[in-house]
Design a protein around this motif. Structure first.
Motif, PDB file in Angstrom:
ATOM      1  N   THR A   1       1.206  -1.605   0.219  1.00  0.00           N
ATOM      2  CA  THR A   1       0.326  -0.208   0.112  1.00  0.00           C
ATOM      3  C   THR A   1       0.809   1.092   0.376  1.00  0.00           C
ATOM      4  OG1 THR A   1      -2.031  -1.049   0.758  1.00  0.00           O
ATOM      5  CG2 THR A   1      -1.782   1.309   1.367  1.00  0.00           C
TER       6      THR A   1
ATOM      7  N   ASN B   1      -2.857   3.076  -7.954  1.00  0.00           N
ATOM      8  CA  ASN B   1      -1.545   2.818  -9.045  1.00  0.00           C
ATOM      9  C   ASN B   1      -1.931   2.554 -10.454  1.00  0.00           C
ATOM     10  OD1 ASN B   1       1.133   2.252  -9.772  1.00  0.00           O
ATOM     11  ND2 ASN B   1       1.847   3.086  -7.927  1.00  0.00           N
TER      12      ASN B   1
ATOM     13  N   ILE C   1      -1.849  -2.933  -4.989  1.00  0.00           N
ATOM     14  CA  ILE C   1      -1.059  -1.689  -5.918  1.00  0.00           C
ATOM     15  C   ILE C   1      -2.832  -1.513  -5.915  1.00  0.00           C
ATOM     16  CG2 ILE C   1       0.834  -1.040  -6.968  1.00  0.00           C
ATOM     17  CD1 ILE C   1       1.646  -3.839  -5.956  1.00  0.00           C
TER      18      ILE C   1
ATOM     19  N   GLU D   1      -5.089   1.263  -4.876  1.00  0.00           N
ATOM     20  CA  GLU D   1      -4.550   2.569  -4.419  1.00  0.00           C
ATOM     21  C   GLU D   1      -4.750   3.580  -5.856  1.00  0.00           C
ATOM     22  OE1 GLU D   1      -4.297   3.712  -1.542  1.00  0.00           O
ATOM     23  OE2 GLU D   1      -4.699   1.568  -0.731  1.00  0.00           O
TER      24      GLU D   1
ATOM     25  N   ALA E   1       2.484   1.556  -3.135  1.00  0.00           N
ATOM     26  CA  ALA E   1       1.453   2.222  -4.340  1.00  0.00           C
ATOM     27  C   ALA E   1       1.503   3.449  -4.555  1.00  0.00           C
ATOM     28  CB  ALA E   1       0.475   1.346  -4.240  1.00  0.00           C
TER      29      ALA E   1
ATOM     30  N   VAL F   1       1.509  -1.652 -12.619  1.00  0.00           N
ATOM     31  CA  VAL F   1       1.820  -2.763 -12.183  1.00  0.00           C
ATOM     32  C   VAL F   1       2.321  -4.301 -12.697  1.00  0.00           C
ATOM     33  CG1 VAL F   1       1.296  -4.931 -10.252  1.00  0.00           C
ATOM     34  CG2 VAL F   1       0.317  -2.686  -9.701  1.00  0.00           C
TER      35      VAL F   1
END
Lengths: 296, 296, 296, 296
Positions: free
Chosen positions: B150, B184, B179, B182, B153, B187
């Motif tokens: 977290t 974002n 991830i 959040e 992220a 990844v």
């Protein structure tokens, strides 16, 4: 020391390769067996392809498939007349065709002009299978059935030895040695998936172990092929794992091909159809050429 | 039903993909995330390469390596300033360079003009690492360290999430979801070997799971890269497994490269040297092109 | 030697135990740590029992359970206020009670006069958890979260370190060493199942590894407990595996106990009810006495 | 659904038990097979013990061992005249005694008045082995050698079916079904360790899977015994795992016992000596009584 230590640099002697695998072990770093089966060379720049249905369901099916895969460039027709089953019960659809299947394979061999690989599960059928097959296949479950290995070796026919899904490379080479010691040098190793904690689908029971390809090449001169169909048990993964096999250095690829996959008598989730196979032959050839080999 | 049944055709619902992975799940069959990091595109035809030493041993070493791998075409420089160790004891040689290492990475980044990926192991160092790194790496052991995920992220930086060697694809996607939730979206999944019964060398602790590449692509739009160096732990297997990764459809490859592998501070059995890396770039590019992609 | 050799007699040095585990390693063959937690002795003839629900669902539930398991002879009340979840989404039922849960555990502790073990997942909650718990539990996923281990160790409270389902005994002892090196000697190891190819039910994800009990006792002086509930994930197997744990030499057993298992907020297939727990206490005591120990 | 889901509550039908295992499946929850072999009852409160050397090295050794284990209360003498080896090469010491071994077993049987269990590896030796043995043992490697299973079943002699180290409970029951379908109801299942990522010693190749004991009891009426000696491959772990087996509900325990373990012809790290066996009989009996059974 009492606990497991798989640390780098552990000093393990080379004695195993000399004592346990005198015949399977490489004699020098570039040592690779080269031999031909019906004019198809193993261990060279060619990557032979074995294609066909899981089971020899009927004469029509196997002849049609033989012609199609031959036309696409396959080097061997695969198909089981005898088929191991985890349980002694067969559904109506899932029936071994046994002696009939062998006869149909023979017809397909002649009709399409393609050599045959098929499994032999029992000593008493070795001669009948050897009469039809250009390569005798030992299934994973029989990898350590040593009397069967010995009996098959004595036919003088080339042998494809599938790796058991729970066995190590060491076990596998030991089994190969049982064949080699009978004076039969044409042994082909075949990786077809290992049992692991995670195989990524509830329908997939094995993980294709491609790391074993360079690992085997490091220690043995025998050719190593892979079987992405049985390993993945899932059609969409067959192509990427076939291509990856060749890139990893596999000396052959075995593929399940069926004219009508959804209606295959067994394991309908894994075969690819004729068109997909034809396209895959091109794709495999492209990857093979990228690593200095060829499929066609 | 009381016993394990991984048979084909088992009817498992799609509910998981909707309920557990609303962000990681593909929305349509061709759905693939595409995003750029410092101008390097992920999820397209390019297969980005991450190369560098296991540890940022010194300024000279990391600058020299950055220049060399950049010249060979690598897209990212990898190197650890922080390094998890199974035991709290460090040998004299095996020392984390920590803040110094981060500073040296920054110097190498400027000197060679190559973006950086490096691991962050603790929440308290996230900002310091994010100040240097273009991609933040979560190591396998921290895959399910949810507070760290977290926190990382929230930096908004792209995140490479390594798969734990004992975790399933399901666990891995669940971690990715932490991830993604959040806000974002960048990844990158990285497979780096799984613990299995047989890894083929006493010095090798993991098996590179290439089957997870098509398996992940089947369900998630996120790019999937592999790390053959850490998985195999054995230099001679790095090349075949790197090539196989690309053939299997990997969206990137991470490689350990060191100017003097035998004298690497850690894991000297796995890095390849500059020349081998340069050659491997060509080989990877050839395989990539055979499957419709490119490394260069 | 290039291939895996796990043969008997392999000469592996004892260096690991001296270099990597100077604190966890046994100093002499009979070396066993003995320490007390709230008057309950570990490492002696007593086999302490940890019992309670997976999650601290409500004050009423945890107080009722505390009284019941205490009356049956349990030594510690277990229950999670914080709970790791593989995905960031919680159902309405499956909600962590967090600070409330900690408060309810404190109430239950006083009401029933039973010490508490509960998991801590994040550094920022260590003090809050340590304020309530008599033993701090590190979950399997955090076994190698070294900063968390260090932070927890510094509280001086006893620590139960669960083994990750993919990690070796060697990894586990390495993690224990991170706690011991902080001067905190009261470390309790807990085996809770490993990921393997076959777990025997589609609902069961792990295999309880009882072989690790004598293996750990061979090399470390730390007490080793087992958690058959989480390992088997299946109520009918909890009793046989709990009894087997004690017979194998386990120094404690952790059990999931719930007043109404079928309606447990999480994992309803694994807890046993109060009556079954009461009976199991008798059965465990009988087995313990057969091996020279006692549960009551 | 495309990814692996081993979640609780997955709705898998009971069809397997009816279709695949009509003979091995329990017909009602308390269904347990009970049958006698030479007056020793299986499936009741007695937990029969099988003890003896790995190999029948000589007449003197086997007669001495037969008398000693009989005196300590063992119910069956175990010992191999035929012995599978992963490689075709035998050291001078490690020699199968084959027909001689069978003859010596017969002598020991008469001299000590103890029934015999011994392995049969090939169809051609089934009659010779059946002439001596009271129970025919199928080794792990032959678990799915279906022709051998059928041939052995037809003798009418009780059969001990060892589980292959890579096979599931499902595979194992399928193999049992091959014996049962021949009208031979006296099948004894034997767990002897599974291949896993971690076995805790470099000399130990398997992990004794005790979870399979309740798992098997849940679905089949057949008795389940364990073999801690072969599983652990390490003498100090034999006792705890034997006791744990009984506590887990095992219906028998097989143990390697040798007059001079350090000088055993094979696997010298695993057998226990006569004194240790005598003591272990007492310890196993105590644990058995704690769970409502008995060894003596």
């Amino acid at each position: 020391m009492p606990i497991e230590n798989k640390a780098p640099g552990k000093d393990v002697s080379d004695a195993d390769m000399i004592d346990k695998f005198p015949l399977a072990a490489k004699k020098h770093p570039d040592h690779r067996s080269r031999f031909a089966v019906q004019g198809v060379e193993f261990g060279g720049d060619l990557v032979p392809i074995f294609a066909g249905p899981n089971m020899v369901e009927s004469e029509a099916l196997i002849v049609e498939t033989a012609r199609s895969v031959k036309a696409s460039g396959a080097h061997f027709l695969r198909g089981g007349a005898f088929k191991p089953l985890s349980f002694p019960y067969r559904s109506e659809k899932y029936t071994e065709t046994r002696e009939d299947g062998l006869a149909w394979l023979k017809i397909a061999r002649e009709a399409a002009g393609i050599p045959i690989i098929t499994e032999v599960m029992e000593e008493r059928f070795v001669d009948a299978v050897a009469d039809v097959a250009d390569i005798l296949q030992i299934g994973a479950r029989n990898m350590q059935n040593f009397p069967l290995l010995t009996r098959v070796a004595k036919t003088g026919k080339p042998v494809m030895l599938k790796r058991h899904f729970g066995c190590s490379l060491r076990d596998w080479l030991g089994a190969a040695e049982y064949i080699l010691i009978e004076g039969n040098p044409r042994v082909i190793l075949c990786e077809r998936g290992v049992a692991t904690a995670h195989t990524h689908r509830s329908s997939s029971r094995f993980l294709l172990d491609l790391q074993v390809v360079p690992a085997a090449h490091e220690v043995t001169h025998l050719p190593v092929v892979t079987d992405p169909s049985h390993a993945t048990f899932w059609r969409p993964w067959v192509k990427p794992m076939a291509l990856a096999s060749i890139a990893a250095g596999a000396d052959g690829v075995m593929l399940e091909v069926h004219p009508d996959p959804d209606n295959a008598a067994v394991d309908p989730l894994q075969p690819i159809d004729f068109d997909a196979f034809g396209q895959l032959m091109d794709d495999m050839d492209a990857v093979a050429k990228a690593v200095g080999r060829r499929v066609k």
